[in-house]
Design a protein around this motif. Structure first.
Motif, PDB file in Angstrom:
ATOM      1  N   PRO A 187      12.689 -35.082  14.066  1.00  0.00           N
ATOM      2  CA  PRO A 187      13.602 -34.375  13.169  1.00  0.00           C
ATOM      3  C   PRO A 187      14.534 -33.426  13.901  1.00  0.00           C
ATOM      4  CG  PRO A 187      11.419 -33.391  13.072  1.00  0.00           C
ATOM      5  CD  PRO A 187      11.314 -34.571  13.998  1.00  0.00           C
ATOM      6  N   GLY A 188      15.669 -33.221  13.290  1.00  0.00           N
ATOM      7  CA  GLY A 188      16.635 -32.239  13.775  1.00  0.00           C
ATOM      8  C   GLY A 188      17.288 -31.573  12.588  1.00  0.00           C
ATOM      9  N   PRO A 189      17.997 -30.470  12.810  1.00  0.00           N
ATOM     10  CA  PRO A 189      18.559 -29.708  11.698  1.00  0.00           C
ATOM     11  C   PRO A 189      19.790 -30.376  11.095  1.00  0.00           C
ATOM     12  CG  PRO A 189      19.226 -28.732  13.764  1.00  0.00           C
ATOM     13  CD  PRO A 189      18.296 -29.860  14.110  1.00  0.00           C
ATOM     14  N   ILE A 190      19.858 -30.355   9.782  1.00  0.00           N
ATOM     15  CA  ILE A 190      21.034 -30.866   9.072  1.00  0.00           C
ATOM     16  C   ILE A 190      21.314 -29.972   7.864  1.00  0.00           C
ATOM     17  CG2 ILE A 190      20.800 -33.318   9.671  1.00  0.00           C
ATOM     18  CD1 ILE A 190      19.647 -33.455   6.638  1.00  0.00           C
ATOM     19  N   TYR A 191      22.558 -30.037   7.402  1.00  0.00           N
ATOM     20  CA  TYR A 191      22.934 -29.434   6.127  1.00  0.00           C
ATOM     21  C   TYR A 191      23.133 -30.534   5.099  1.00  0.00           C
ATOM     22  CZ  TYR A 191      24.241 -24.876   8.176  1.00  0.00           C
ATOM     23  OH  TYR A 191      24.244 -23.657   8.796  1.00  0.00           O
ATOM     24  N   VAL A 192      22.712 -30.240   3.877  1.00  0.00           N
ATOM     25  CA  VAL A 192      23.158 -31.014   2.711  1.00  0.00           C
ATOM     26  C   VAL A 192      23.501 -30.013   1.617  1.00  0.00           C
ATOM     27  CG1 VAL A 192      21.857 -33.147   3.160  1.00  0.00           C
ATOM     28  CG2 VAL A 192      20.797 -31.296   1.839  1.00  0.00           C
ATOM     29  N   HIS A 193      24.359 -30.433   0.708  1.00  0.00           N
ATOM     30  CA  HIS A 193      24.647 -29.579  -0.446  1.00  0.00           C
ATOM     31  C   HIS A 193      23.355 -29.277  -1.191  1.00  0.00           C
ATOM     32  CE1 HIS A 193      29.033 -30.767  -0.251  1.00  0.00           C
ATOM     33  NE2 HIS A 193      29.106 -29.480  -0.532  1.00  0.00           N
ATOM     34  N   ARG A 194      23.235 -28.035  -1.669  1.00  0.00           N
ATOM     35  CA  ARG A 194      22.044 -27.686  -2.444  1.00  0.00           C
ATOM     36  C   ARG A 194      22.028 -28.437  -3.765  1.00  0.00           C
ATOM     37  NH1 ARG A 194      20.162 -21.789  -4.837  1.00  0.00           N
ATOM     38  NH2 ARG A 194      18.028 -22.411  -5.337  1.00  0.00           N
ATOM     39  N   SER A 195      23.183 -28.549  -4.386  1.00  0.00           N
ATOM     40  CA  SER A 195      23.261 -29.313  -5.629  1.00  0.00           C
ATOM     41  C   SER A 195      23.402 -30.798  -5.275  1.00  0.00           C
ATOM     42  CB  SER A 195      24.455 -28.848  -6.449  1.00  0.00           C
ATOM     43  OG  SER A 195      25.637 -28.987  -5.688  1.00  0.00           O
ATOM     44  N   GLU A 196      22.994 -31.650  -6.190  1.00  0.00           N
ATOM     45  CA  GLU A 196      23.105 -33.080  -5.947  1.00  0.00           C
ATOM     46  C   GLU A 196      24.577 -33.451  -5.774  1.00  0.00           C
ATOM     47  OE1 GLU A 196      20.625 -35.717  -5.900  1.00  0.00           O
ATOM     48  OE2 GLU A 196      19.455 -33.932  -5.432  1.00  0.00           O
ATOM     49  N   CYS A 197      24.897 -34.133  -4.700  1.00  0.00           N
ATOM     50  CA  CYS A 197      26.264 -34.590  -4.493  1.00  0.00           C
ATOM     51  C   CYS A 197      26.237 -36.109  -4.338  1.00  0.00           C
ATOM     52  CB  CYS A 197      26.892 -33.912  -3.283  1.00  0.00           C
ATOM     53  SG  CYS A 197      25.926 -34.062  -1.772  1.00  0.00           S
ATOM     54  N   ALA A 198      27.371 -36.711  -4.495  1.00  0.00           N
ATOM     55  CA  ALA A 198      27.442 -38.175  -4.492  1.00  0.00           C
ATOM     56  C   ALA A 198      27.205 -38.719  -3.093  1.00  0.00           C
ATOM     57  CB  ALA A 198      28.818 -38.624  -4.991  1.00  0.00           C
ATOM     58  N   HIS A 199      26.414 -39.797  -2.997  1.00  0.00           N
ATOM     59  CA  HIS A 199      26.179 -40.448  -1.716  1.00  0.00           C
ATOM     60  C   HIS A 199      27.483 -41.045  -1.197  1.00  0.00           C
ATOM     61  CE1 HIS A 199      24.599 -43.759   0.921  1.00  0.00           C
ATOM     62  NE2 HIS A 199      23.941 -42.731   1.374  1.00  0.00           N
ATOM     63  N   TYR A 200      27.741 -40.861   0.084  1.00  0.00           N
ATOM     64  CA  TYR A 200      28.991 -41.346   0.688  1.00  0.00           C
ATOM     65  C   TYR A 200      29.112 -42.864   0.553  1.00  0.00           C
ATOM     66  CZ  TYR A 200      32.449 -42.418   4.241  1.00  0.00           C
ATOM     67  OH  TYR A 200      33.553 -42.890   4.902  1.00  0.00           O
ATOM     68  N   GLN A 201      30.280 -43.302   0.147  1.00  0.00           N
ATOM     69  CA  GLN A 201      30.550 -44.737   0.029  1.00  0.00           C
ATOM     70  C   GLN A 201      31.442 -45.164   1.195  1.00  0.00           C
ATOM     71  OE1 GLN A 201      29.096 -46.731  -2.416  1.00  0.00           O
ATOM     72  NE2 GLN A 201      27.964 -44.834  -2.785  1.00  0.00           N
ATOM     73  N   CYS A 202      30.906 -46.021   2.056  1.00  0.00           N
ATOM     74  CA  CYS A 202      31.612 -46.429   3.272  1.00  0.00           C
ATOM     75  C   CYS A 202      32.728 -47.421   2.956  1.00  0.00           C
ATOM     76  CB  CYS A 202      30.617 -47.066   4.235  1.00  0.00           C
ATOM     77  SG  CYS A 202      31.383 -47.704   5.731  1.00  0.00           S
ATOM     78  N   ASP A 203      33.905 -47.182   3.538  1.00  0.00           N
ATOM     79  CA  ASP A 203      34.994 -48.147   3.403  1.00  0.00           C
ATOM     80  C   ASP A 203      35.317 -48.799   4.757  1.00  0.00           C
ATOM     81  OD1 ASP A 203      36.300 -46.214   4.854  1.00  0.00           O
ATOM     82  OD2 ASP A 203      37.791 -45.745   3.326  1.00  0.00           O
ATOM     83  N   GLY A 204      34.453 -48.577   5.742  1.00  0.00           N
ATOM     84  CA  GLY A 204      34.633 -49.206   7.042  1.00  0.00           C
ATOM     85  C   GLY A 204      35.392 -48.353   8.045  1.00  0.00           C
ATOM     86  N   SER A 205      36.020 -47.283   7.577  1.00  0.00           N
ATOM     87  CA  SER A 205      36.759 -46.419   8.490  1.00  0.00           C
ATOM     88  C   SER A 205      35.912 -45.201   8.860  1.00  0.00           C
ATOM     89  CB  SER A 205      38.083 -45.978   7.857  1.00  0.00           C
ATOM     90  OG  SER A 205      37.842 -45.254   6.679  1.00  0.00           O
ATOM     91  N   VAL A 206      36.308 -44.513   9.924  1.00  0.00           N
ATOM     92  CA  VAL A 206      35.579 -43.333  10.362  1.00  0.00           C
ATOM     93  C   VAL A 206      35.741 -42.237   9.305  1.00  0.00           C
ATOM     94  CG1 VAL A 206      35.392 -41.542  12.129  1.00  0.00           C
ATOM     95  CG2 VAL A 206      35.933 -43.906  12.786  1.00  0.00           C
ATOM     96  N   PRO A 207      34.643 -41.692   8.784  1.00  0.00           N
ATOM     97  CA  PRO A 207      34.762 -40.628   7.775  1.00  0.00           C
ATOM     98  C   PRO A 207      35.543 -39.440   8.330  1.00  0.00           C
ATOM     99  CG  PRO A 207      32.512 -41.455   7.883  1.00  0.00           C
ATOM    100  CD  PRO A 207      33.236 -42.050   9.047  1.00  0.00           C
ATOM    101  N   GLU A 208      36.297 -38.816   7.451  1.00  0.00           N
ATOM    102  CA  GLU A 208      37.144 -37.695   7.847  1.00  0.00           C
ATOM    103  C   GLU A 208      36.308 -36.585   8.488  1.00  0.00           C
ATOM    104  OE1 GLU A 208      37.755 -34.523   6.216  1.00  0.00           O
ATOM    105  OE2 GLU A 208      39.555 -34.063   7.376  1.00  0.00           O
ATOM    106  N   GLN A 209      35.083 -36.391   8.009  1.00  0.00           N
ATOM    107  CA  GLN A 209      34.225 -35.326   8.531  1.00  0.00           C
ATOM    108  C   GLN A 209      33.944 -35.513  10.027  1.00  0.00           C
ATOM    109  OE1 GLN A 209      29.863 -35.035   7.510  1.00  0.00           O
ATOM    110  NE2 GLN A 209      30.584 -33.338   6.255  1.00  0.00           N
TER     111      GLN A 209
END
Ligand SMILES: [Zn+2]
Length: 157
Positions: free
Chosen positions: A72-94
């Motif tokens: 394991p390693g440290p990660i952030y996720v939104h505390r509230s439920e957020c939508a799972h990322y939908q891949c379109d094949g391009s590099v995510p902006e993040q």
């Protein structure tokens, strides 16, 4: 074609490491690994340990194989439920606007390649690493803090 996979919703809670609640204090500093959007000031994030590896064919349980690279390693996720990322094949902006370390793993979760690239070069570098048949998947880490960002697999045709 590259397939970017964010963390699942919901996450499997690790009760041995309770998540910390962190208010977002500045933009572009709290990258959520589930929706792949950065937390915005006023939102709250969970900071928790997460093992991004999956079981290997030789695993006898549903736990990831005990490769020296897993854990394991440290990660952030939104505390509230957020939508799972939908891949379109391009590099995510993040990832595209961050310096990233991309690591290539074989079927037994052993690292067999790596590179550090600017996010805008991630797509090309990931494609190069995945040309090697031995490579089964890639993990992207934020190069500075060293935290897991996203998984990349070969996409469909
Ligand atoms: Zn999110």
């Amino acid at each position: 074609m590259l397939k970017f996979t964010a963390l699942p919703t919901p996450l499997t809670p690790d009760t041995s490491h309770p998540a910390l609640i962190k208010p977002v204090t500045q933009p572009s500093s709290f990258p959520c690994r589930r929706c792949l959007q950065d937390g915005r000031p006023g939102e709250e994030m969970l900071l928790l340990p997460y093992n991004p590896f999956t079981p290997t064919p030789s695993s006898t349980s549903t736990s990831p194989s005990p490769s020296p690279y897993t854990g394991p390693g440290p990660i952030y996720v939104h505390r509230s439920e957020c939508a799972h990322y939908q891949c379109d094949g391009s590099v995510p902006e993040q990832q595209r606007r961050r310096l990233v370390a991309v690591r290539a793993y074989d079927v037994e979760n052993m690292m067999v390649g790596f590179a550090i690239v600017k996010g805008e070069e991630l797509g090309v570098k990931a494609g190069e690493l995945l040309e090697d048949e031995e490579v089964k998947f890639l993990h992207v880490y934020y190069a500075g803090p060293g935290c897991f960002a996203v998984r990349i697999d070969r996409g469909g045709e």
